[in-house]
Design a protein around this motif. Sequence first.
Motif, PDB file in Angstrom:
ATOM      1  N   PRO A 104       0.828  -1.205   0.000  1.00  0.00           N
ATOM      2  CA  PRO A 104       0.000   0.000   0.000  1.00  0.00           C
ATOM      3  C   PRO A 104       0.867   1.263   0.000  1.00  0.00           C
ATOM      4  CG  PRO A 104      -0.780  -1.569   1.633  1.00  0.00           C
ATOM      5  CD  PRO A 104       0.531  -2.084   1.147  1.00  0.00           C
ATOM      6  N   LYS A 105       0.401   2.270  -0.691  1.00  0.00           N
ATOM      7  CA  LYS A 105       1.150   3.528  -0.782  1.00  0.00           C
ATOM      8  C   LYS A 105       1.418   4.115   0.597  1.00  0.00           C
ATOM      9  CE  LYS A 105       0.864   8.187  -2.761  1.00  0.00           C
ATOM     10  NZ  LYS A 105       0.020   9.147  -3.506  1.00  0.00           N
ATOM     11  N   ALA A 106       0.434   4.049   1.481  1.00  0.00           N
ATOM     12  CA  ALA A 106       0.595   4.619   2.824  1.00  0.00           C
ATOM     13  C   ALA A 106       1.720   3.926   3.595  1.00  0.00           C
ATOM     14  CB  ALA A 106      -0.718   4.510   3.592  1.00  0.00           C
ATOM     15  N   LEU A 107       1.887   2.623   3.383  1.00  0.00           N
ATOM     16  CA  LEU A 107       2.932   1.885   4.083  1.00  0.00           C
ATOM     17  C   LEU A 107       4.317   2.255   3.534  1.00  0.00           C
ATOM     18  CD1 LEU A 107       3.282  -0.174   6.322  1.00  0.00           C
ATOM     19  CD2 LEU A 107       3.118  -1.991   4.623  1.00  0.00           C
ATOM     20  N   VAL A 108       4.416   2.422   2.224  1.00  0.00           N
ATOM     21  CA  VAL A 108       5.683   2.843   1.622  1.00  0.00           C
ATOM     22  C   VAL A 108       6.044   4.250   2.103  1.00  0.00           C
ATOM     23  CG1 VAL A 108       6.865   3.344  -0.555  1.00  0.00           C
ATOM     24  CG2 VAL A 108       5.328   1.381  -0.400  1.00  0.00           C
ATOM     25  N   GLU A 109       5.040   5.104   2.217  1.00  0.00           N
ATOM     26  CA  GLU A 109       5.281   6.464   2.712  1.00  0.00           C
ATOM     27  C   GLU A 109       5.723   6.437   4.174  1.00  0.00           C
ATOM     28  OE1 GLU A 109       1.583   8.374   1.919  1.00  0.00           O
ATOM     29  OE2 GLU A 109       2.102   8.862  -0.174  1.00  0.00           O
ATOM     30  N   ARG A 110       5.158   5.514   4.948  1.00  0.00           N
ATOM     31  CA  ARG A 110       5.559   5.376   6.347  1.00  0.00           C
ATOM     32  C   ARG A 110       7.020   4.921   6.429  1.00  0.00           C
ATOM     33  NH1 ARG A 110       6.383   6.602  11.444  1.00  0.00           N
ATOM     34  NH2 ARG A 110       6.638   4.775  12.778  1.00  0.00           N
ATOM     35  N   MET A 111       7.423   4.018   5.538  1.00  0.00           N
ATOM     36  CA  MET A 111       8.830   3.601   5.502  1.00  0.00           C
ATOM     37  C   MET A 111       9.737   4.791   5.226  1.00  0.00           C
ATOM     38  SD  MET A 111       8.798  -0.012   3.434  1.00  0.00           S
ATOM     39  CE  MET A 111       7.644  -1.322   3.848  1.00  0.00           C
ATOM     40  N   ALA A 112       9.365   5.593   4.245  1.00  0.00           N
ATOM     41  CA  ALA A 112      10.171   6.768   3.897  1.00  0.00           C
ATOM     42  C   ALA A 112      10.258   7.731   5.083  1.00  0.00           C
ATOM     43  CB  ALA A 112       9.578   7.462   2.684  1.00  0.00           C
ATOM     44  N   TYR A 146      17.415  -0.180  13.454  1.00  0.00           N
ATOM     45  CA  TYR A 146      16.050  -0.579  13.113  1.00  0.00           C
ATOM     46  C   TYR A 146      15.055   0.289  13.869  1.00  0.00           C
ATOM     47  CZ  TYR A 146      17.527  -4.819  10.636  1.00  0.00           C
ATOM     48  OH  TYR A 146      18.068  -5.695   9.728  1.00  0.00           O
ATOM     49  N   ALA A 147      13.954   0.605  13.207  1.00  0.00           N
ATOM     50  CA  ALA A 147      12.878   1.384  13.821  1.00  0.00           C
ATOM     51  C   ALA A 147      11.559   0.652  13.619  1.00  0.00           C
ATOM     52  CB  ALA A 147      12.805   2.780  13.200  1.00  0.00           C
ATOM     53  N   LEU A 148      10.654   0.813  14.578  1.00  0.00           N
ATOM     54  CA  LEU A 148       9.345   0.177  14.478  1.00  0.00           C
ATOM     55  C   LEU A 148       8.562   0.810  13.341  1.00  0.00           C
ATOM     56  CD1 LEU A 148       7.185  -1.758  15.574  1.00  0.00           C
ATOM     57  CD2 LEU A 148       6.498   0.060  17.161  1.00  0.00           C
ATOM     58  N   LEU A 149       8.110  -0.021  12.411  1.00  0.00           N
ATOM     59  CA  LEU A 149       7.329   0.460  11.276  1.00  0.00           C
ATOM     60  C   LEU A 149       5.840   0.397  11.566  1.00  0.00           C
ATOM     61  CD1 LEU A 149       7.165   1.396   8.271  1.00  0.00           C
ATOM     62  CD2 LEU A 149       7.011  -1.051   7.689  1.00  0.00           C
ATOM     63  N   LYS A 150       5.357  -0.783  11.969  1.00  0.00           N
ATOM     64  CA  LYS A 150       3.921  -0.949  12.166  1.00  0.00           C
ATOM     65  C   LYS A 150       3.654  -2.140  13.078  1.00  0.00           C
ATOM     66  CE  LYS A 150      -0.465  -1.134   9.600  1.00  0.00           C
ATOM     67  NZ  LYS A 150      -1.119  -1.061   8.273  1.00  0.00           N
ATOM     68  N   SER A 151       2.585  -2.037  13.853  1.00  0.00           N
ATOM     69  CA  SER A 151       2.143  -3.122  14.727  1.00  0.00           C
ATOM     70  C   SER A 151       0.799  -3.643  14.228  1.00  0.00           C
ATOM     71  CB  SER A 151       2.008  -2.623  16.166  1.00  0.00           C
ATOM     72  OG  SER A 151       1.618  -3.668  17.029  1.00  0.00           O
ATOM     73  N   GLY A 189      -3.860  -7.949   7.026  1.00  0.00           N
ATOM     74  CA  GLY A 189      -2.570  -7.866   7.704  1.00  0.00           C
ATOM     75  C   GLY A 189      -1.515  -8.749   7.060  1.00  0.00           C
ATOM     76  N   ILE A 190      -1.861 -10.013   6.746  1.00  0.00           N
ATOM     77  CA  ILE A 190      -0.861 -10.917   6.174  1.00  0.00           C
ATOM     78  C   ILE A 190      -0.466 -10.468   4.779  1.00  0.00           C
ATOM     79  CG2 ILE A 190      -2.470 -12.594   5.158  1.00  0.00           C
ATOM     80  CD1 ILE A 190       0.902 -13.309   6.937  1.00  0.00           C
ATOM     81  N   ARG A 191      -1.365  -9.820   4.048  1.00  0.00           N
ATOM     82  CA  ARG A 191      -0.996  -9.311   2.722  1.00  0.00           C
ATOM     83  C   ARG A 191       0.127  -8.282   2.834  1.00  0.00           C
ATOM     84  NH1 ARG A 191      -6.828  -8.412   1.909  1.00  0.00           N
ATOM     85  NH2 ARG A 191      -7.730 -10.373   1.181  1.00  0.00           N
ATOM     86  N   GLU A 192       0.002  -7.389   3.802  1.00  0.00           N
ATOM     87  CA  GLU A 192       1.045  -6.371   3.985  1.00  0.00           C
ATOM     88  C   GLU A 192       2.338  -6.992   4.480  1.00  0.00           C
ATOM     89  OE1 GLU A 192      -1.680  -2.413   5.027  1.00  0.00           O
ATOM     90  OE2 GLU A 192      -0.065  -3.056   6.374  1.00  0.00           O
ATOM     91  N   ILE A 193       2.238  -7.870   5.473  1.00  0.00           N
ATOM     92  CA  ILE A 193       3.441  -8.485   6.045  1.00  0.00           C
ATOM     93  C   ILE A 193       4.154  -9.337   5.000  1.00  0.00           C
ATOM     94  CG2 ILE A 193       4.271 -10.081   7.816  1.00  0.00           C
ATOM     95  CD1 ILE A 193       1.718  -9.173   9.447  1.00  0.00           C
TER      96      ILE A 193
END
Length: 269
Positions: free
Chosen positions: A44-52, A84-89, A169-173
């Motif tokens: 998802p775009k939002a997850l890639v943006e969160r990584m950035a 390492y930094a926490l990305l998502k829970s 959730g599993i799709r993203e992980i």
Amino acid sequence: MLRKTRRDKAMVINALRTLALLLVVTALAGCQFAGNNRGNVPLPKALVERMAAIGSSPAEPMMIRVYKESSELEVWKRTRGGQYALLKSYPICKWSGTLGPKVREGDYQSPEGFYDVTPFLLNPKSSYELSFNVGFPNKFDSALSRTGSYLMIHGDCLSVGCYAMTDEGIREIYAMARETFKGGNSAFQLQLLPFRMTEANLSTHAASPHAAFWRDLKVGTDAFDQTKQPPAWDVCEQRYVFNLNDPRTAPLDPNGACPVAPFSTLAAL
């Protein structure tokens, strides 16, 4: 005339059979493609943006932490600074058994310990939406003759020894795992923990027969918390050890004595 009619009828029947066969093959191919394509769904775009935002990207190494007691799964990513930094829970829908490690096949117990997930362990054709094998039994489990197979993190919110996530959730992980492997990383660390490894939680569960095992796991989680780098884990004297052996040398004997003068990446702390 009769022979011609019979011949024409036979040709029509054969043509219909051929068409039916083609339709079946096409349908099967379509199902196979759909099954394969689940593992190729973009992040998802939002997850890639969160990584950035945390200074990371899909190709960077990752690490996963699972906490049974609070039913949480955390994804951590390496950042530009190397830590390492926490990305998502993510909430875990269901896990099996009680707090404590898996011991034998059929005990319906979700495993605990440190594992390394490689590309070979990903399953895009899983009957549980998507899945990846946690790598049980690992070196530690084998040293204690523990048995079990097909222990997964997967979708569908159904568990008989696995850690079950929502399909979303599993799709993203799964996509994050796929992309980190595409980035050239050969594995990512998976920390399967009974609870957050605080002194308070360990004191609460001090009477458990697994208390010593959990103390060993805490050494590894503390190493990560201090350095924000996944610790190198190995096994000697049938217990987990962390940052103990020089990775340039041969692995430790899981049943042998631990090194007297260990190599340690924590020495500089």
